[in-house]
Motif scaffolding. Structure first.
Motif, PDB file in Angstrom:
ATOM      1  N   TYR A 246       0.849  -1.260  -0.208  1.00  0.00           N
ATOM      2  CA  TYR A 246      -0.174   0.060   0.116  1.00  0.00           C
ATOM      3  C   TYR A 246       0.881   1.398   0.106  1.00  0.00           C
ATOM      4  O   TYR A 246       0.530   2.160  -0.762  1.00  0.00           O
ATOM      5  CB  TYR A 246      -0.948   0.136   1.191  1.00  0.00           C
ATOM      6  CG  TYR A 246      -1.371   1.183   1.368  1.00  0.00           C
ATOM      7  CD1 TYR A 246      -2.363   2.025   0.633  1.00  0.00           C
ATOM      8  CD2 TYR A 246      -1.171   2.088   2.585  1.00  0.00           C
ATOM      9  CE1 TYR A 246      -2.706   3.302   0.734  1.00  0.00           C
ATOM     10  CE2 TYR A 246      -1.918   3.341   2.862  1.00  0.00           C
ATOM     11  CZ  TYR A 246      -2.738   3.731   2.141  1.00  0.00           C
ATOM     12  OH  TYR A 246      -3.084   4.969   2.247  1.00  0.00           O
ATOM     13  N   LEU A 247       1.865   1.121   0.951  1.00  0.00           N
ATOM     14  CA  LEU A 247       2.604   2.526   1.021  1.00  0.00           C
ATOM     15  C   LEU A 247       3.381   2.824  -0.175  1.00  0.00           C
ATOM     16  O   LEU A 247       3.649   3.796  -0.804  1.00  0.00           O
ATOM     17  CB  LEU A 247       3.587   2.391   2.246  1.00  0.00           C
ATOM     18  CG  LEU A 247       2.932   2.461   3.556  1.00  0.00           C
ATOM     19  CD1 LEU A 247       3.942   2.249   4.776  1.00  0.00           C
ATOM     20  CD2 LEU A 247       2.177   3.828   3.701  1.00  0.00           C
ATOM     21  N   ALA A 248       4.221   1.766  -0.752  1.00  0.00           N
ATOM     22  CA  ALA A 248       4.958   1.975  -2.225  1.00  0.00           C
ATOM     23  C   ALA A 248       3.992   2.265  -3.028  1.00  0.00           C
ATOM     24  O   ALA A 248       4.353   3.225  -4.202  1.00  0.00           O
ATOM     25  CB  ALA A 248       5.671   0.738  -2.472  1.00  0.00           C
ATOM     26  N   SER A 249       2.647   1.664  -3.226  1.00  0.00           N
ATOM     27  CA  SER A 249       1.658   2.281  -4.471  1.00  0.00           C
ATOM     28  C   SER A 249       1.558   3.663  -4.152  1.00  0.00           C
ATOM     29  O   SER A 249       1.301   4.286  -5.030  1.00  0.00           O
ATOM     30  CB  SER A 249       0.495   1.361  -4.075  1.00  0.00           C
ATOM     31  OG  SER A 249       0.752   0.024  -4.228  1.00  0.00           O
ATOM     32  N   ALA A 250       1.321   4.093  -2.987  1.00  0.00           N
ATOM     33  CA  ALA A 250       1.088   5.531  -2.836  1.00  0.00           C
ATOM     34  C   ALA A 250       2.068   6.362  -2.971  1.00  0.00           C
ATOM     35  O   ALA A 250       1.931   7.535  -3.781  1.00  0.00           O
ATOM     36  CB  ALA A 250       0.633   5.891  -1.409  1.00  0.00           C
ATOM     37  N   PHE A 251       3.337   5.898  -2.792  1.00  0.00           N
ATOM     38  CA  PHE A 251       4.527   6.478  -3.268  1.00  0.00           C
ATOM     39  C   PHE A 251       4.762   6.763  -4.720  1.00  0.00           C
ATOM     40  O   PHE A 251       4.977   7.853  -5.181  1.00  0.00           O
ATOM     41  CB  PHE A 251       5.968   6.044  -2.398  1.00  0.00           C
ATOM     42  CG  PHE A 251       7.195   6.355  -3.172  1.00  0.00           C
ATOM     43  CD1 PHE A 251       7.660   7.565  -2.652  1.00  0.00           C
ATOM     44  CD2 PHE A 251       7.913   5.671  -4.117  1.00  0.00           C
ATOM     45  CE1 PHE A 251       8.864   8.224  -3.011  1.00  0.00           C
ATOM     46  CE2 PHE A 251       8.955   6.170  -4.546  1.00  0.00           C
ATOM     47  CZ  PHE A 251       9.551   7.399  -4.091  1.00  0.00           C
ATOM     48  N   PHE A 252       4.436   5.643  -5.425  1.00  0.00           N
ATOM     49  CA  PHE A 252       4.587   5.728  -6.986  1.00  0.00           C
ATOM     50  C   PHE A 252       3.587   6.790  -7.550  1.00  0.00           C
ATOM     51  O   PHE A 252       3.878   7.236  -8.437  1.00  0.00           O
ATOM     52  CB  PHE A 252       4.587   4.335  -7.370  1.00  0.00           C
ATOM     53  CG  PHE A 252       5.804   3.742  -7.246  1.00  0.00           C
ATOM     54  CD1 PHE A 252       7.054   4.037  -7.464  1.00  0.00           C
ATOM     55  CD2 PHE A 252       5.741   2.188  -6.541  1.00  0.00           C
ATOM     56  CE1 PHE A 252       8.308   3.412  -7.223  1.00  0.00           C
ATOM     57  CE2 PHE A 252       6.954   1.664  -6.083  1.00  0.00           C
ATOM     58  CZ  PHE A 252       8.050   2.012  -6.671  1.00  0.00           C
ATOM     59  N   LEU A 253       2.434   6.601  -7.043  1.00  0.00           N
ATOM     60  CA  LEU A 253       1.421   7.577  -7.494  1.00  0.00           C
ATOM     61  C   LEU A 253       1.945   9.289  -7.317  1.00  0.00           C
ATOM     62  O   LEU A 253       1.644   9.985  -7.889  1.00  0.00           O
ATOM     63  CB  LEU A 253      -0.004   7.433  -6.905  1.00  0.00           C
ATOM     64  CG  LEU A 253      -1.214   8.467  -7.008  1.00  0.00           C
ATOM     65  CD1 LEU A 253      -1.427   8.091  -8.541  1.00  0.00           C
ATOM     66  CD2 LEU A 253      -2.253   8.225  -6.190  1.00  0.00           C
ATOM     67  N   ALA A 254       2.604   9.533  -6.245  1.00  0.00           N
ATOM     68  CA  ALA A 254       3.024  10.656  -5.788  1.00  0.00           C
ATOM     69  C   ALA A 254       3.937  11.128  -6.678  1.00  0.00           C
ATOM     70  O   ALA A 254       4.219  12.537  -7.079  1.00  0.00           O
ATOM     71  CB  ALA A 254       3.447  10.892  -4.086  1.00  0.00           C
ATOM     72  N   ILE A 255       4.764  10.273  -7.082  1.00  0.00           N
ATOM     73  CA  ILE A 255       5.917  10.706  -7.966  1.00  0.00           C
ATOM     74  C   ILE A 255       5.592  10.552  -9.492  1.00  0.00           C
ATOM     75  O   ILE A 255       6.262  11.055 -10.361  1.00  0.00           O
ATOM     76  CB  ILE A 255       7.278   9.926  -7.695  1.00  0.00           C
ATOM     77  CG1 ILE A 255       7.199   8.511  -8.016  1.00  0.00           C
ATOM     78  CG2 ILE A 255       7.732  10.169  -6.477  1.00  0.00           C
ATOM     79  CD1 ILE A 255       8.440   7.713  -8.100  1.00  0.00           C
ATOM     80  N   TYR A 256       4.369   9.843  -9.954  1.00  0.00           N
ATOM     81  CA  TYR A 256       3.829   9.602 -10.921  1.00  0.00           C
ATOM     82  C   TYR A 256       3.005  10.692 -11.512  1.00  0.00           C
ATOM     83  O   TYR A 256       2.985  11.134 -12.959  1.00  0.00           O
ATOM     84  CB  TYR A 256       3.119   8.472 -11.021  1.00  0.00           C
ATOM     85  CG  TYR A 256       2.654   8.066 -12.411  1.00  0.00           C
ATOM     86  CD1 TYR A 256       3.339   7.639 -13.576  1.00  0.00           C
ATOM     87  CD2 TYR A 256       1.227   7.619 -12.498  1.00  0.00           C
ATOM     88  CE1 TYR A 256       2.725   7.482 -14.862  1.00  0.00           C
ATOM     89  CE2 TYR A 256       0.552   7.241 -13.899  1.00  0.00           C
ATOM     90  CZ  TYR A 256       1.547   7.180 -14.866  1.00  0.00           C
ATOM     91  OH  TYR A 256       0.999   6.650 -16.141  1.00  0.00           O
ATOM     92  N   LYS A 257       2.345  11.351 -10.636  1.00  0.00           N
ATOM     93  CA  LYS A 257       1.290  12.409 -11.109  1.00  0.00           C
ATOM     94  C   LYS A 257       1.466  13.771 -10.343  1.00  0.00           C
ATOM     95  O   LYS A 257       2.062  13.710  -9.180  1.00  0.00           O
ATOM     96  CB  LYS A 257      -0.119  11.853 -10.973  1.00  0.00           C
ATOM     97  CG  LYS A 257      -0.279  10.794 -12.074  1.00  0.00           C
ATOM     98  CD  LYS A 257      -1.961  10.679 -12.012  1.00  0.00           C
ATOM     99  CE  LYS A 257      -2.201   9.607 -13.084  1.00  0.00           C
ATOM    100  NZ  LYS A 257      -3.692   9.406 -13.197  1.00  0.00           N
TER     101      LYS A 257
END
Length: 627
Positions: A246-257
């Protein structure tokens, strides 16, 4: 007695621990890809439209486009089209392009060289990852044998073809690494780092490509079952996995968009939707991990899974059809009806083809089930996960999409490597002399050449040396190569000093953008709804007035097409409705599409065919100015 260098080399390849085997497999594959006369890269072409799109996006980024700007501004102007590919995978490609650019090579040349170099590097990384994942299933001295078996996984190796630099090769590496981390987490539940690695790798894979969603769900559901059954033994590892995912998914969203796009729910690209999905998985893992009593764990785990799944799919019902369920329905019908790899195996191929192609994974599935039956302790869990993934891949390939067959081959490698190892040991114990030699040859053939080369070649119908037997990366000859057209579009004699809008067929858009400074209307991406629909209607309409309206509404200055047109532009009929009159003139059927009219030079008054020498199979038309 001193051994010759050749003897030492042979021993390092064919004897335990097979030190030189991965290098030989890698070298043979590169040889096949670069010296096969039908190889795309030898023709100066990339294998897939996504490869050109990745280069376009990377070049735009290197030339000043924002990290967060995923719009391809030269596609379907003036609005452009959002390309769902993440910048994360473009980082190593950009590094290679910059390295080649430092030598003085132009941008497009540097990008082409990067496309040649990157996939072989990925293949080397894949063979290393495969060996690492197999380490808990095989003795260390036998892990390199996985390279030999992977050589016969034709659909899988296509992901690493030189020129094929899209996300699929990286996706396969991340999936096999996540599998290897998951089996280590099961084998060593007290070591929480494997839970961290499994969650992180799956989150990264999902951020790079939504096609990884089935494997994320399969591995996560298996870990959930393991967590419910094992209880406190697995609690820390299972909880760590869920929270990291979950935390890694949120992190990648933060740097993706961009921050303002973090909460936009879009199931067609990586978005908050998939972070919510991983949050649901994390809740289930943590909920089960905190409960001690076995019956209560089963109840809570099952209830949480069903309730959260129901709530999630009620809010995002299109995901029931897969990550592209929200596509425009007309485009979905067009894409899935004309892209063979997007169709189910059972719908797109004959029963004979299905049976022959399934021999390899079915042999692996049978071997895996036998090993599962004979396994004890934690080994039961390892083989259960292996069989679970392989069975899921087979079902999805047969009933959902053919492209997933590459993963059926991927998950077949380890069971077949174990089959070879155990069979080799059994043969050594039972046979001696010539009998042992032939038994070992039979084993070597069984786990690769027999089900993937010899038997398919018998049903192929072509001569053996032109079929799949000689070159496992063989591609068909491209009748519509764009090299001469590229020189025309770049030449100042014709159109090189302008930036024009081109009405093109759907499959040529990314390559047109890469090979010229012009803009294209169509490209095979679900986000290009208007451009693809206009292109389809322009080339398939029977009415030249409708075609003119579409061209002028899009401000198209050029019409570019190949003489070999796909059947989707033929109004649901086969080509050939052409007659030659007594006067020698060509007569077309009243149902002829605009594309057919242009092929036979029967263009309307508002179009001027451009006479360009040596243009081969491409045709170029200029849209005349309105009077």
């Amino acid at each position: 007695m001193l051994k010759s260098p050749f003897t030492r080399l042979t021993k390092s390849i064919f004897c335990q621990p097979f030190t030189g085997l991965p290098a030989v497999v890698w070298g043979y594959f590169i040889f096949c890809a670069l010296f096969n006369p039908y190889s795309s890269i030898l023709q100066g072409n990339l294998p897939d439209t996504d490869d050109y799109s990745y280069l376009n996006q990377t070049l735009d980024w290197l030339q000043g486009q924002s990290w967060f700007d995923n719009i391809q501004h030269r596609l379907a102007p003036p609005d452009g089209v959002a390309i769902h590919f993440t910048r994360i995978i473009q980082i190593p490609i950009a590094v290679l392009i910059l390295l080649f650019k430092l030598t003085g090579i132009p941008w497009t040349g540097a990008a082409t060289l990067a496309a040649v170099v990157w996939p072989p590097l990925l293949l080397a990384a894949f063979l290393i990852s495969l060996r690492w994942a197999a380490a808990l299933f095989l003795p260390r001295e036998w892990t390199r044998i996985t390279s030999y078996i992977s050589l016969f996984c034709i659909s899988l190796l296509f992901l690493f073809l030189p020129g094929h630099l899209d996300h699929h090769g990286v996706e396969a590496i991340l999936v096999i690494l996540a599998f290897g981390s998951a089996v280590r987490m099961i084998q060593h539940p007290d070591c929480v780092k494997w839970g961290v690695w499994t969650g992180f790798l799956l989150a990264l894979a999902l951020a790079i490509a939504l096609e990884v969603l089935p494997w994320l769900l399969v591995i996560s559901s298996f870990i959930g079952m393991w967590l419910m059954i094992k209880g406190r033994i697995a609690a820390r590892a299972g909880m760590t996995f869920g929270l990291t995912l979950y935390l890694a998914s949120a992190f990648f969203l933060a740097i993706y968009k961009r921050p303002e796009a973090w909460f936009e729910a879009d199931i067609l690209s990586y978005s908050i939707v998939y972070v919510i999905l991983t949050a649901c998985i994390a809740i289930c893992c943590v909920g089960v991990a905190l409960i001690g009593r076995a019956w209560l764990r089963y109840f809570v785990g099952t209830t949480l899974s069903l309730v959260l799944a129901a709530v999630f799919f009620l809010n995002f019902p299109d995901l029931i059809s897969g990550p592209y369920g929200a596509m425009d329905k007309e485009l979905a019908e067009l894409f899935f009806g004309n892209i063979s790899e997007a169709a189910a195996l059972i719908e797109s191929h004959s029963a004979e083809f299905i049976i022959v192609s399934m021999l390899f994974p079915l042999l692996a599935l049978g071997a895996g089930l036998v090993f599962l039956y004979k396994s004890k302790g934690n080994d039961c869990w390892l083989w259960s996960l292996s069989v679970y993934l392989l069975g899921g891949a087979l079902i999805l390939a047969v009933f959902y999409q053919v492209r997933l067959f590459a993963y059926a081959q991927l998950f077949s490698i380890i069971p077949l490597a174990v089959l070879l190892h155990r069979g080799w040991s059994a043969v050594g114990e039972r046979y001696r002399g010539r009998s042992r030699f032939w038994a070992e040859i039979a084993l070597v053939l069984l786990v690769g050449p027999l089900p993937m080369v010899f038997i398919p070649a018998m049903f192929d119908g072509r001569p053996f040396n032109t079929g799949i037997g000689m070159f496992p990366v063989q591609r068909q000859y491209n009748k519509c190569e764009m090299h001469v057209l590229e020189s025309v579009l770049r030449s100042h004699k014709y159109y090189g000093d302008k930036s024009l809008v081109i009405m093109n067929m759907i499959d040529t858009g990314p390559e047109l953008i890469f090979r010229s400074a012009h803009k294209a209307i169509a490209a095979p991406y679900h986000s290009n709804v208007r451009g693809n629909k206009d292109s389809l209607r322009f080339f398939s309409t029977k009415n030249p007035e409708e075609a003119e309206e579409i061209a002028r509404r899009n401000n198209a200055s050029l019409i570019v097409m190949c003489r070999y047109i796909p059947e989707m532009y033929l109004n649901d009929r086969k080509p050939g409705a052409v007659t030659i009159g007594a006067d020698g003139k060509i007569n077309l059927s009243p149902d002829s599409s605009m594309a057919e009219k242009l092929i036979y030079h029967q263009n309307p008054e508002w179009l001027k065919e451009v006479d360009i020498p040596l243009l081969r199979n491409y045709m170029v038309f200029e849209v005349k100015s309105q009077p």
